[in-house]
Design a protein around this motif. Sequence first.
Motif, PDB file in Angstrom:
ATOM      1  N   SER A 142       0.984  -1.268   0.063  1.00  0.00           N
ATOM      2  CA  SER A 142       0.028  -0.107  -0.058  1.00  0.00           C
ATOM      3  C   SER A 142       0.817   1.241  -0.041  1.00  0.00           C
ATOM      4  O   SER A 142       1.818   1.140   0.835  1.00  0.00           O
ATOM      5  N   PHE A 143       0.582   2.063  -0.804  1.00  0.00           N
ATOM      6  CA  PHE A 143       1.291   3.260  -1.156  1.00  0.00           C
ATOM      7  C   PHE A 143       0.770   4.696  -1.663  1.00  0.00           C
ATOM      8  O   PHE A 143      -0.556   4.424  -1.876  1.00  0.00           O
ATOM      9  N   LEU A 144       1.212   5.728  -1.489  1.00  0.00           N
ATOM     10  CA  LEU A 144       0.644   7.159  -2.113  1.00  0.00           C
ATOM     11  C   LEU A 144       1.851   7.253  -2.941  1.00  0.00           C
ATOM     12  O   LEU A 144       2.825   7.679  -2.541  1.00  0.00           O
ATOM     13  N   ASP A 145       1.352   7.851  -4.224  1.00  0.00           N
ATOM     14  CA  ASP A 145       2.369   8.403  -5.159  1.00  0.00           C
ATOM     15  C   ASP A 145       2.413   9.969  -4.994  1.00  0.00           C
ATOM     16  O   ASP A 145       1.502  10.489  -3.993  1.00  0.00           O
ATOM     17  N   GLU A 146       3.054  10.598  -5.748  1.00  0.00           N
ATOM     18  CA  GLU A 146       3.404  11.935  -5.666  1.00  0.00           C
ATOM     19  C   GLU A 146       2.048  12.795  -6.023  1.00  0.00           C
ATOM     20  O   GLU A 146       1.840  13.945  -5.258  1.00  0.00           O
ATOM     21  N   THR A 157       7.748  16.119  -2.241  1.00  0.00           N
ATOM     22  CA  THR A 157       7.523  14.838  -1.768  1.00  0.00           C
ATOM     23  C   THR A 157       8.478  13.674  -2.653  1.00  0.00           C
ATOM     24  O   THR A 157       8.733  13.980  -3.897  1.00  0.00           O
ATOM     25  N   PRO A 158       8.781  12.790  -2.277  1.00  0.00           N
ATOM     26  CA  PRO A 158       9.418  11.719  -3.193  1.00  0.00           C
ATOM     27  C   PRO A 158       8.234  10.962  -3.954  1.00  0.00           C
ATOM     28  O   PRO A 158       7.126  11.169  -3.761  1.00  0.00           O
ATOM     29  N   ASP A 159       8.670  10.163  -4.724  1.00  0.00           N
ATOM     30  CA  ASP A 159       7.638   9.527  -5.666  1.00  0.00           C
ATOM     31  C   ASP A 159       6.707   8.583  -5.071  1.00  0.00           C
ATOM     32  O   ASP A 159       5.405   8.635  -5.615  1.00  0.00           O
ATOM     33  N   ILE A 160       7.454   8.043  -4.213  1.00  0.00           N
ATOM     34  CA  ILE A 160       6.258   6.952  -3.517  1.00  0.00           C
ATOM     35  C   ILE A 160       6.576   7.270  -1.860  1.00  0.00           C
ATOM     36  O   ILE A 160       7.394   7.267  -1.572  1.00  0.00           O
ATOM     37  N   TRP A 175      10.036   5.398   2.262  1.00  0.00           N
ATOM     38  CA  TRP A 175       9.778   5.898   1.026  1.00  0.00           C
ATOM     39  C   TRP A 175      10.552   5.645  -0.018  1.00  0.00           C
ATOM     40  O   TRP A 175      11.577   5.121   0.215  1.00  0.00           O
ATOM     41  N   ILE A 176      10.201   5.764  -1.588  1.00  0.00           N
ATOM     42  CA  ILE A 176      11.094   5.438  -2.666  1.00  0.00           C
ATOM     43  C   ILE A 176      11.049   6.537  -3.610  1.00  0.00           C
ATOM     44  O   ILE A 176      10.138   6.916  -3.852  1.00  0.00           O
ATOM     45  N   GLU A 177      12.216   6.836  -3.982  1.00  0.00           N
ATOM     46  CA  GLU A 177      12.379   7.807  -5.134  1.00  0.00           C
ATOM     47  C   GLU A 177      13.004   7.062  -6.502  1.00  0.00           C
ATOM     48  O   GLU A 177      13.950   6.341  -6.367  1.00  0.00           O
ATOM     49  N   PHE A 196      16.857  14.244  -1.063  1.00  0.00           N
ATOM     50  CA  PHE A 196      16.806  12.937  -0.455  1.00  0.00           C
ATOM     51  C   PHE A 196      16.765  13.477   1.109  1.00  0.00           C
ATOM     52  O   PHE A 196      16.156  12.940   1.962  1.00  0.00           O
ATOM     53  N   TRP A 197      17.600  14.387   1.635  1.00  0.00           N
ATOM     54  CA  TRP A 197      17.730  14.790   3.098  1.00  0.00           C
ATOM     55  C   TRP A 197      16.433  15.518   3.539  1.00  0.00           C
ATOM     56  O   TRP A 197      16.219  14.975   4.623  1.00  0.00           O
ATOM     57  N   SER A 198      15.845  16.081   2.972  1.00  0.00           N
ATOM     58  CA  SER A 198      14.808  16.741   2.950  1.00  0.00           C
ATOM     59  C   SER A 198      13.447  15.584   3.252  1.00  0.00           C
ATOM     60  O   SER A 198      12.788  15.644   4.037  1.00  0.00           O
TER      61      SER A 198
END
Length: 261
Positions: A142-146, A157-160, A175-177, A196-198
């Motif tokens: 389960s995920f939320l996209d950008e 936000t990241p992509d996922i 999260w996944i970028e 990435f750090w944010s």
Amino acid sequence: MRLSRADYKEISRWTEHLRPTRQCMRMLKDRFPKYLRESKAHPTAPVVLELAYQVDLSPALMARIILDRFLQSLDGEMPSKTVISSMIKDPSLIPDPILANNIYQCTINDCCYGPLVDCIKHAIGHEHEVLLRDKLKERNLSFLDENQLRTMGYDKTPDIILEVPIAVEGHIVHWIESKASFGDDHSHRTYLNEQFWSYWNRFGPGLVIYWYGFIGELDCQRDRGILLKDCFPTDIVTLCHATQQDRLPDRQNEDKERDKD
């Protein structure tokens, strides 16, 4: 694909020798009057494109510089980047038809920069984002996209973002970028500082997928919460799997107790 920094530098050095040292800006100032002379003598000739080749400069960048000078000569003012970009994308907006044709020739003959290359990069990036979402759906994660996150009010936000964290190679991932590019020193350092750090500060540790590989030594932030991969991970541990593994020893003990009885 993971490259060592030594291998990457060797490839870079070899690539640099393919072309001479750039002295493009000084040469450009000396040769700029040539465009006006040659364009009048040969209105259909790709003068700007040939100038770019002669000074070893990106044709799209040469087109932008020439267009900037042209617009300054018309109004006497510095044109905005928005105006220049719109004319580069649509040369029919340029009031001089000969220059418009030259700008168009530059953009379609530049394989590294310009609006056409930007469109290709955007399409490839979108393709890999779709691939990432499909992989997550295959694993029933389960995920939320950008796009969903932006409608919820998130500005960066990241992509996922995973609604339930997972573990990859022993590291927690929230999260996944997705990056449809090769991760070299410069680009990765820029992404770390600007993205990435944010993400890490807001959402916790995460995973970055460089689909076209990266320099292996850059994967050095795992303990701080940034994991790098060059493909979708196959050794994902979910909360459900972890719970089942925790219960397994208890079940084994229960079986032993039954055997004793």
